[in-house]
Enzyme design. Structure first.
Site, PDB file in Angstrom:
ATOM      1  N   ARG A  66      33.249  25.268  53.253  1.00 37.13           N
ATOM      2  CA  ARG A  66      34.012  26.363  52.637  1.00 37.13           C
ATOM      3  C   ARG A  66      35.192  26.757  53.523  1.00 37.13           C
ATOM      4  O   ARG A  66      36.298  26.976  53.045  1.00 37.13           O
ATOM      5  CB  ARG A  66      33.086  27.561  52.412  1.00 37.13           C
ATOM      6  CG  ARG A  66      33.751  28.739  51.721  1.00 37.13           C
ATOM      7  CD  ARG A  66      32.759  29.834  51.427  1.00 37.13           C
ATOM      8  NE  ARG A  66      31.752  29.427  50.456  1.00 37.13           N
ATOM      9  CZ  ARG A  66      31.932  29.437  49.135  1.00 37.13           C
ATOM     10  NH1 ARG A  66      33.073  29.840  48.633  1.00 37.13           N
ATOM     11  NH2 ARG A  66      30.975  29.062  48.324  1.00 37.13           N
ATOM     12  N   MET A  91      37.302  30.967  40.484  1.00 41.16           N
ATOM     13  CA  MET A  91      35.841  31.118  40.491  1.00 41.16           C
ATOM     14  C   MET A  91      35.222  30.654  41.800  1.00 41.16           C
ATOM     15  O   MET A  91      34.230  29.924  41.816  1.00 41.16           O
ATOM     16  CB  MET A  91      35.247  30.335  39.303  1.00 41.16           C
ATOM     17  CG  MET A  91      35.726  30.818  37.952  1.00 41.16           C
ATOM     18  SD  MET A  91      35.350  32.561  37.661  1.00 41.16           S
ATOM     19  CE  MET A  91      33.586  32.448  37.378  1.00 41.16           C
ATOM     20  N   ASN A 108      42.616  40.801  43.077  1.00 36.32           N
ATOM     21  CA  ASN A 108      41.789  40.132  42.069  1.00 36.32           C
ATOM     22  C   ASN A 108      41.669  41.041  40.858  1.00 36.32           C
ATOM     23  O   ASN A 108      41.756  42.268  40.980  1.00 36.32           O
ATOM     24  CB  ASN A 108      40.388  39.877  42.650  1.00 36.32           C
ATOM     25  CG  ASN A 108      39.467  39.182  41.664  1.00 36.32           C
ATOM     26  OD1 ASN A 108      39.854  38.221  40.996  1.00 36.32           O
ATOM     27  ND2 ASN A 108      38.237  39.654  41.550  1.00 36.32           N
ATOM     28  N   HIS A 110      38.962  41.977  37.752  1.00 31.65           N
ATOM     29  CA  HIS A 110      37.544  41.827  37.417  1.00 31.65           C
ATOM     30  C   HIS A 110      37.267  42.574  36.107  1.00 31.65           C
ATOM     31  O   HIS A 110      37.724  43.705  35.931  1.00 31.65           O
ATOM     32  CB  HIS A 110      36.680  42.401  38.543  1.00 31.65           C
ATOM     33  CG  HIS A 110      35.225  42.211  38.303  1.00 31.65           C
ATOM     34  ND1 HIS A 110      34.595  40.994  38.518  1.00 31.65           N
ATOM     35  CD2 HIS A 110      34.270  43.050  37.843  1.00 31.65           C
ATOM     36  CE1 HIS A 110      33.316  41.118  38.196  1.00 31.65           C
ATOM     37  NE2 HIS A 110      33.088  42.352  37.779  1.00 31.65           N
ATOM     38  N   THR A 142      38.177  41.583  49.670  1.00 31.31           N
ATOM     39  CA  THR A 142      37.595  41.599  51.005  1.00 31.31           C
ATOM     40  C   THR A 142      36.480  40.548  50.998  1.00 31.31           C
ATOM     41  O   THR A 142      36.161  40.008  49.937  1.00 31.31           O
ATOM     42  CB  THR A 142      37.007  42.993  51.326  1.00 31.31           C
ATOM     43  OG1 THR A 142      35.961  43.256  50.386  1.00 31.31           O
ATOM     44  CG2 THR A 142      38.068  44.086  51.241  1.00 31.31           C
ATOM     45  N   GLU A 175      43.101  43.748  30.534  1.00 28.67           N
ATOM     46  CA  GLU A 175      43.386  42.983  31.756  1.00 28.67           C
ATOM     47  C   GLU A 175      44.844  42.550  31.772  1.00 28.67           C
ATOM     48  O   GLU A 175      45.535  42.647  32.794  1.00 28.67           O
ATOM     49  CB  GLU A 175      42.493  41.737  31.835  1.00 28.67           C
ATOM     50  CG  GLU A 175      41.030  42.026  32.048  1.00 28.67           C
ATOM     51  CD  GLU A 175      40.227  40.738  32.271  1.00 28.67           C
ATOM     52  OE1 GLU A 175      40.716  39.825  32.957  1.00 28.67           O
ATOM     53  OE2 GLU A 175      39.109  40.643  31.739  1.00 28.67           O
TER      54      GLU A 175
END
Ligand code: GRF
Length: 200
Positions: A66, A91, A108, A110, A142, A175
């Protein structure tokens, strides 16, 4: 602050499209310098190309870890000199290797009123919980999932008979309105963090 942004996607890219449209309609003064997808066939890549925006496909499976992947993302984003990184249906969890490289510069969207229903399937969680109001949240990213300082929120009613799909469609409309507005607020720079709170 310059007004170049990078957008990270994994799929459909309707929020990317909303940002593209807001820029074209002059509701948002910004330039999308790069769209990066970790999924090769993501429909959002076609939206970017159709708008003449540079794209990069960075499959996460190619990376050893990662952190390695996130470091290569940092390199690509840095090479495009962006002021803000916008996650739009990206994702993947980002590690500190990425987030620490862009402090308070990663946002981001959500599909819930955070801190309710973080994580995947937020709309299904809302329907199953029986809440009467859900919505959309734009927040700073974060290392904790969907937990950073909130920039803007919009409430959306949950109606009798709603399914995850019908609620998702109603939230998505909000959104698309909310994300360009939040990006504008951040790029305008007239804000500070008061503890965890975004204050304009
Ligand atoms: C949106 O619901 C967004 O809130 C969530 O993932 C979805 C992405 O949709 N993070 P799209 O790819 O922007 O159409």
């Amino acid at each position: 602050m310059n007004r170049r942004i990078g957008v990270l996607i994994s799929g459909r890219g309707s929020n990317l499209q909303a940002i593209i449209d807001a820029i074209q309609d002059r509701r948002l003064d910004a330039t999308i310098a790069i769209v990066i997808s970790n999924v090769a066939g993501a429909a959002g890549l076609d939206r970017a190309r159709a708008a003449g925006i540079e794209t990069a496909v960075m499959p996460h499976r190619a990376a050893r870890s990662r952190e390695d992947y996130d470091r290569s993302l940092v390199d690509t984003v840095r090479a495009h000199d962006v002021a803000l990184v916008c996650l739009a249906g990206f994702m993947r969890l980002l590690s500190p290797a990425f987030i620490d490289a862009f402090p308070n510069r990663v946002v981001n969207i959500h599909p819930s009123l955070l801190p309710a229903f973080p994580g995947v399937d937020a709309q299904r969680q809302a329907v199953e919980h029986g809440v009467k109001v859900s919505g959309a949240t734009v927040h700073f990213v974060t290392p904790d999932l969907d937990a950073g300082p909130i920039i803007l929120q919009s409430a959306v009613p949950v109606l009798p008979g709603d399914t995850a799909e019908t609620l998702s469609a109603r939230i998505l409309v909000e959104e698309h309105r909310l994300y360009p507005e939040a990006i504008r607020l951040v790029l305008d720079g007239q804000w500070h963090l008061d503890g965890r709170c975004f204050v304009t």
